[in-house]
Design an enzyme around this catalytic site. Sequence first.
Site, PDB file in Angstrom:
ATOM      1  N   HIS A 165       0.828  -1.204   0.000  1.00 34.70           N
ATOM      2  CA  HIS A 165       0.000   0.000   0.000  1.00 34.70           C
ATOM      3  C   HIS A 165       0.860   1.250   0.000  1.00 34.70           C
ATOM      4  CE1 HIS A 165       0.279  -1.352   4.278  1.00 34.70           C
ATOM      5  NE2 HIS A 165       0.870  -0.187   4.309  1.00 34.70           N
ATOM      6  N   CYS A 208     -10.014   6.035 -18.461  1.00 34.34           N
ATOM      7  CA  CYS A 208      -9.771   7.113 -17.498  1.00 34.34           C
ATOM      8  C   CYS A 208      -9.372   6.581 -16.120  1.00 34.34           C
ATOM      9  CB  CYS A 208     -10.973   8.041 -17.387  1.00 34.34           C
ATOM     10  SG  CYS A 208     -12.437   7.216 -16.757  1.00 34.34           S
TER      11      CYS A 208
HETATM   12  C1  PEP Z   1     -12.279   3.949 -12.278  1.00 31.22           C
HETATM   13  O1  PEP Z   1     -12.984   3.214 -11.581  1.00 31.22           O
HETATM   14  O2  PEP Z   1     -11.315   3.538 -12.953  1.00 31.22           O
HETATM   15  C2  PEP Z   1     -12.552   5.387 -12.331  1.00 31.22           C
HETATM   16  C3  PEP Z   1     -11.908   6.166 -13.158  1.00 31.22           C
HETATM   17  O3  PEP Z   1     -13.465   5.860 -11.457  1.00 31.22           O
HETATM   18  P1  PEP Z   1     -13.137   6.117  -9.901  1.00 31.22           P
HETATM   19  O4  PEP Z   1     -11.700   5.856  -9.687  1.00 31.22           O
HETATM   20  O5  PEP Z   1     -13.534   7.524  -9.631  1.00 31.22           O
HETATM   21  O6  PEP Z   1     -14.024   5.122  -9.251  1.00 31.22           O
END
Ligand code: PEP
Length: 843
Positions: A471, A765
């Site tokens: 972590h 993303c």
């Molecule tokens: C993901 O789950 O990859 C994402 C971009 O959304 P979050 O990290 O905000 O859950």
Amino acid sequence: MIGIVVVSHSPRLAQAAVDLALEMVGDGGPAIAIAAGAGEGVTGTDAVRVAEAIGEVSSPEGVLVLMDLGSAVMSAEMALEFVDDPEVPVRLAAAPFVEGLIAAVVSAAGGASLDDVEREARGALAAKTAHLGDDEQPEPSPEVGALGTAAGTAVSPAAEHTIEMTLLNPNGLHARPVAMLVKALAAFEATVTVAKVDSGRAPVPANSLTALLGVGAGQGDTISVAASGRQAAEALDAVRELVRDGFGELETAPQLATAPEQSATPADAGTPQAGQAHARPPIEVAASGPLGVSPGIAVGPIVRMPEPLEEPAEVPQISEDERPQAVVRIEAASVSVASALNDKAGRVSGPAREILEATALMAKDPGLIGDACARVTQQGQTPARAVWAAAGDIAAAFKEQGGLLAARIPDLHDVRNRVVAELLGRQAPGLPDRTEPYVLVARDLAPADTALIDPAVCRAIVTVEGGPTSHTAILARALGVPAVVAARHALDIDEGTVVIVDGTTGVIIDDPSDEQVAQAALKSNQVVAFDGTGRTKDGHRVQLLANVASPDSVAAAIEAKAEGVGLFRTEFCFLDSEEAPTVDEQVAAYRLVFAAFPGKKVIIRTLDAGADKPLAFVTADDEVNPALGIRGYRTAWRRPELLTTQLQAIATAAAAETADVGVMAPMIATVEESIQFAALCSEHGLRTAGVMIETPAAAMSAGDILQEVHFASLGTNDLAQYTMAADRLMGDLALLNDPWQPAVLRMISEAAQAGIATGKPVGVCGEAAADPLLAAILVGLGVTSLSMSPRALGGVSELLRSVTLEQCQEAAVAVVAAASSGRARALAAELLAPEALTPTQVA
Ligand code: PEP
Ligand code: MG
């Protein structure tokens, strides 16, 4: 005696290296097992075979694993995950393959401990380096150049006996004679050193093969051998005999060539055969050596993380006379802790200030302090014990109440620890309270501590424990703080000592020269720049976008020349809100982000509340399993007005600005949800509607989903969590929660293929987009844009510019077919960035 495992891509190479090493010790060497090749006649490595080999030579003294290159290191690391026995320490040696193996075999044969054998192996290049001269010397290893002394540097025992002898054998102190010397001397209770007379160099310890090789004594040279200890005289006799006999080389040529008949050794008996099944004994995972796990260079004085407090003992009791004074001490400690917390509160604002002020109040809480004082007065408990016990009772009551009170237990423990530390005259536990830049050194860091690190002052993290997927590593990368883990000597460096920490190579330099500091400062400012256009070497365009969390984080995205925003996490704008934000409040927040990217793409995501991102005004607090509960798009099932209000606000903000706004919904699992969401967007006049693909259900239905929306964006953080059934908040599950897991890559591939088939854009993303190697694989799989934290843009752009689309596609095919995450990473590195293939970087 420790066991040794040899991991190589080539069975022939491994066998030859083992034969050569055993030449040095003859009979009585350590058990050696080979894990080489990836199946009958296939070059490569296999983690399961490595685990089996470890089992073959398992010994309570430990097992040392030597590896050749690239995926051998990966496989060995993975093998540690398969085995788990606290009784048997297993180490991966960051040592040269051939020299390291020889050094390890010789020192193990002499009965050396795992630590010593490993040190010998790691230092095994010293002689070659010294011989070939300074110009050719590699970077010093952290152990040599920074934190400790190299294996074999001068140690001068108070010598009781010294002899001088001239070397007779043709090559002097080369590998085989040195091995004989080390082995012979291991039998005596004596400390022996060797020096070449008139060389001007200090004597070296004779229990170190690498140090002895560095003496550089040839035929005709005189060596001085000094011995002290109970059997000093006998040890010198043994040396005398060996030297006089020319180490058995006077009439024969040096015996370094492989002798096939010698291969029937105990080591061979321990060599696993291809396909042979073994019961796997559980083996302890042990860190190998300093590992760079979060890139970057930083300079700063060391500040140590205080060791955690232990529960004060129930005894001794204090006398009646001492009790009034003890009560006064408790009261004084509580006042002092409260005032330190209030001081700290005065230096911050917003929620942090409120939390600190509340904690200060708890430190003076009459319930806590009154009960502690009563325990002293009535039961004669020591002040520290009394505070600890009083806090324990309150925590138990909080726990019984559950809900918000139970959530305060960590704060209560924090206060308890501070007051007890004050009473014991110890440093307050938890992150050091500093305003000036520093390098944090700790045995290990709890996730909660790491998450609180302020990158503006904590310039680097160094821990004694931990591995590349711990972590600490994950959070340090997320914070952008350079980090080195498994730095076993880190706690030996004095507090306040200035160090240079290289989070890429794992090198730590203590007390650096001014020149080294200047160089490091220069490098630490060298951020790889992005020119604002993402593309591969052959010109294939890939939009490189930024993830933003609120209007505050937009500046970094603009500065990093992001081509737009690929993920605007709107829930971060309202983390502290008790009530749902009004349309006007939302319009104001969204306009700030849209206005920053005139004419450019901005993908805004509707509220993704719940699980790891709870919002007071929407998240249900009675869910047993929030990650699988009412979160993301599902919140609209219960509170449809939240979604419609948000879409209204987005439409108003978009109409007022020129950004090319797309809207997407998080946590979509079905085609129906996609149809509904697209219809709602259209009702609100939002022309570009998309969904996030972050559940396996959505990935497998991506083709149908994409028929209904304009685009999709892969949320690989959640996609990994749900594909691997591994809570993304748990450091212990980091190995599973990894986008390089083949199952996750196959999910991504499914969605990307659907994008190609439907002609709709599919971006990424999640954090996967920020890993340059993985970004290239994602491009190869067919994703059209990558969105990441702004500081990652330069590195991703740089790697993409170095490879063609075809290379990315070929690598993607290979990586998706890989059998493990380690193999997937190693393949990608081999195919796309072979020059960057070092264990730490690949790890
Ligand atoms: C993901 O789950 O990859 C994402 C971009 O959304 P979050 O990290 O905000 O859950
Ligand atoms: Mg997500």
